[in-house]
Design a protein around this motif. Sequence first.
Motif, PDB file in Angstrom:
ATOM      1  N   ALA A   1      -0.350   8.744   1.183  1.00 34.53           N
ATOM      2  CA  ALA A   1      -1.769   8.790   0.834  1.00 34.53           C
ATOM      3  C   ALA A   1      -2.335  10.191   1.043  1.00 34.53           C
ATOM      4  O   ALA A   1      -3.134  10.686   0.244  1.00 34.53           O
ATOM      5  CB  ALA A   1      -2.561   7.784   1.668  1.00 34.53           C
ATOM      6  N   LEU A   2      -1.880  10.848   2.120  1.00 32.76           N
ATOM      7  CA  LEU A   2      -2.449  12.155   2.470  1.00 32.76           C
ATOM      8  C   LEU A   2      -1.703  13.316   1.810  1.00 32.76           C
ATOM      9  O   LEU A   2      -2.138  14.466   1.909  1.00 32.76           O
ATOM     10  CB  LEU A   2      -2.423  12.341   3.995  1.00 32.76           C
TER      11      LEU A   2
ATOM     12  N   GLY B   1      -4.334  11.680  10.657  1.00 32.69           N
ATOM     13  CA  GLY B   1      -4.161  10.575   9.724  1.00 32.69           C
ATOM     14  C   GLY B   1      -5.333  10.380   8.777  1.00 32.69           C
ATOM     15  O   GLY B   1      -5.408   9.386   8.069  1.00 32.69           O
ATOM     16  N   ARG B   2      -6.246  11.332   8.780  1.00 34.66           N
ATOM     17  CA  ARG B   2      -7.435  11.200   7.939  1.00 34.66           C
ATOM     18  C   ARG B   2      -7.551  12.382   6.970  1.00 34.66           C
ATOM     19  O   ARG B   2      -6.991  13.452   7.239  1.00 34.66           O
ATOM     20  CB  ARG B   2      -8.700  11.129   8.802  1.00 34.66           C
ATOM     21  N   PHE B   3      -8.267  12.159   5.904  1.00 35.12           N
ATOM     22  CA  PHE B   3      -8.563  13.242   4.978  1.00 35.12           C
ATOM     23  C   PHE B   3      -9.592  14.161   5.637  1.00 35.12           C
ATOM     24  O   PHE B   3     -10.614  13.692   6.129  1.00 35.12           O
ATOM     25  CB  PHE B   3      -9.153  12.693   3.673  1.00 35.12           C
ATOM     26  N   ARG B   4      -9.290  15.455   5.645  1.00 33.93           N
ATOM     27  CA  ARG B   4     -10.227  16.388   6.241  1.00 33.93           C
ATOM     28  C   ARG B   4     -11.042  17.033   5.127  1.00 33.93           C
ATOM     29  O   ARG B   4     -10.477  17.615   4.196  1.00 33.93           O
ATOM     30  CB  ARG B   4      -9.462  17.464   7.015  1.00 33.93           C
ATOM     31  N   VAL B   5     -12.352  16.876   5.228  1.00 33.01           N
ATOM     32  CA  VAL B   5     -13.220  17.416   4.170  1.00 33.01           C
ATOM     33  C   VAL B   5     -14.200  18.428   4.772  1.00 33.01           C
ATOM     34  O   VAL B   5     -14.534  18.350   5.958  1.00 33.01           O
ATOM     35  CB  VAL B   5     -14.021  16.287   3.463  1.00 33.01           C
TER      36      VAL B   5
ATOM     37  N   PRO C   1       0.551   6.199   5.029  1.00 33.16           N
ATOM     38  CA  PRO C   1      -0.456   7.239   5.268  1.00 33.16           C
ATOM     39  C   PRO C   1       0.062   8.617   4.830  1.00 33.16           C
ATOM     40  O   PRO C   1      -0.699   9.418   4.297  1.00 33.16           O
ATOM     41  CB  PRO C   1      -0.670   7.196   6.783  1.00 33.16           C
TER      42      PRO C   1
ATOM     43  N   GLN D   1      -6.033  15.564   8.899  1.00 41.69           N
ATOM     44  CA  GLN D   1      -6.028  15.697  10.368  1.00 41.69           C
ATOM     45  C   GLN D   1      -6.082  14.294  10.958  1.00 41.69           C
ATOM     46  O   GLN D   1      -6.883  13.464  10.513  1.00 41.69           O
ATOM     47  CB  GLN D   1      -7.250  16.532  10.796  1.00 41.69           C
TER      48      GLN D   1
ATOM     49  N   CYS E   1       0.848  -1.195   0.000  1.00 42.05           N
ATOM     50  CA  CYS E   1       0.000   0.000   0.000  1.00 42.05           C
ATOM     51  C   CYS E   1       0.884   1.246   0.000  1.00 42.05           C
ATOM     52  O   CYS E   1       2.101   1.160   0.121  1.00 42.05           O
ATOM     53  CB  CYS E   1      -0.846   0.057   1.263  1.00 42.05           C
ATOM     54  N   LEU E   2       0.220   2.386  -0.049  1.00 40.98           N
ATOM     55  CA  LEU E   2       0.909   3.647   0.210  1.00 40.98           C
ATOM     56  C   LEU E   2       1.078   3.788   1.720  1.00 40.98           C
ATOM     57  O   LEU E   2       0.322   3.192   2.486  1.00 40.98           O
ATOM     58  CB  LEU E   2       0.076   4.826  -0.306  1.00 40.98           C
TER      59      LEU E   2
END
Lengths: 499, 98
Positions: free
Chosen positions: B76-77, B86-90, B73, B84, B70-71
């Motif tokens: 990936a980001l 480790g997650r995509f902030r939308v 994190p 934020q 995988c990529l």
Amino acid sequence: MTALVPYEQALEAYEPVIGLEVHVELGTNSKMFCGCPTEFGAEPNTQVCPTCLGLPGSLPVANKKAIESIIRLGLALNCSIAPWCRFARKNYFYPDMPKDFQISQYDEPICVEGYLDVEVEGKTYRIGIERVHLEEDTGKSLHVGGATGRIHGASHSLVDYNRAGIPLVEVVTKPVPGTGALAPEVAKAYVTELRDICKTLGISDVKMEQGSLRCDANVSIAPRGATEWGTRSETKNVNSLRSVERAVRHEISRQAGVLDAGGRVVQETRHFQEDSGTTVSGRSKETAEDYRYFPEPDLVPLAPSADWIEELRAALPELPTARRRRLQGDWDLTDLDMEALINAGALDSVEETVAAGASAEAARKWWLGEIARRANEDGVEVSALPITPADVAAVVALVDAGSLNDKLARQVIEGVLAGEGTPEQVVASRGLAVVSDTGALGTAVDAAIAANEGIAEKIRGGKVQAVGALVGAVMKETRGQADAATVKALILEKLGVSE
Amino acid sequence: MAITRDEVAHLARLARLDLDEAELAQMAGQLDAILGAVARVSEVASDDVPPTSHAVPLTNVLREDVVAPCLTPEQALSGAPAAQDGRFRVPRILGEEP
């Protein structure tokens, strides 16, 4: 909000029609269209790659195991397998998919026109299966800034795409009329049966609490005798078997309330609230054509050959219905006995207990008695209790060997459930064993006769049935640790009476 | 059959495109021309020619169920406008509907 109509009252006036959409996450090692792993609970965005993130230049390739899994499920559900079908692109703007579309199937599902028979209260209901199709699961969003993680009022959301792209099967039933007041039970029985089939096929771990099996329940009601069905609601977020039942029940009462008040049921998505057992209105859905489905250009069509399908069919394991029929025969049970076992969720446990050496009758007695009672009190499945089939088989063996009587065996089960160890350890630590030492028993019997001389005299005089009182006295003296039949024989012997 | 201004507005909303009246009118005209051109295909297509979605005559292109790298994190980001924890902030999801 309109008042709910009590369930029984609602059923007097209205006839429900139910429909179920069940999503099953397949237990493949890698995702549907890329090689990312599918472990549950990994750190966010550690199981993603250019393909499942929809980065430019990446191309999906379908997972053979996932295709095999859905064909096997389709066959188990008596479906026809399409000789040729395509994936479709479902377009929508919602950040749970990074590509702004989801690869799914639209008008060409891979499995169509099947059925599943479920039994409720001794009656068989045939649930028509409209379609079984394959799609990719979406990412998971955390909503920040609103009340308790709700999307409403959130200031922004944080998305983890680990789940995006995991193969997801959707099983859609045809509308199911004619279940009457049993609609909630039939819905639950169907989801249970579907879960068991997936488990038997080994295509998913079907853990509702982890979201690998998710259910949407469609419910409509119409006045009894009406020729047309009512408008349906679609309840999402139904995350346990018990919730399936509760959600359907609640929707029937709620819709009856709306109609009784002269209102109209709105076709909408609703969300089940686990704590209150109610449903609340959700966001209005874009209509099907708003998704602008079109054949997925990045994936070539699927055309499973007849040979491949037959090969998969031939390798299907014994399915739950056949297994139940076999076990019922082996154990010599009536339909009602069998249903009680299934409803208690104790079939596997009993089968394993029998495999561990217990008789079917004894295994059934303990799992349906003591243990089921406890599971019920705790609100869990019997299999979740800290007692194994091997433990129960050990207790049964101790009873068969005459070391325990039923009363003591119950205490042993209680001890195992309380975490006191294996049956042998509980027997030892609690000092539970039938007193079979005739010397010790003899003393207790002599004492009982001496203390109840009147009764003893009656027995000598021929009233043998009076012996029960003396047996009771001895059992009390030995705190239940004697074998009643041995005690009785000993008393009669001492009194010089034969039965 | 001409595509209407309202149909274009509906499509624009689904595609999250913010078009003003002048653009809607312009797009309606252009889309109409495109649809007209494509419609000529159906004039020459006979019943024995099935609709074609794929230009290559392949089916069952499948991969074995094998895990691939995988990529990270971070990778990936790295292209995300905002991240934020480790997650995509939308941006907020609800409330954008007209």
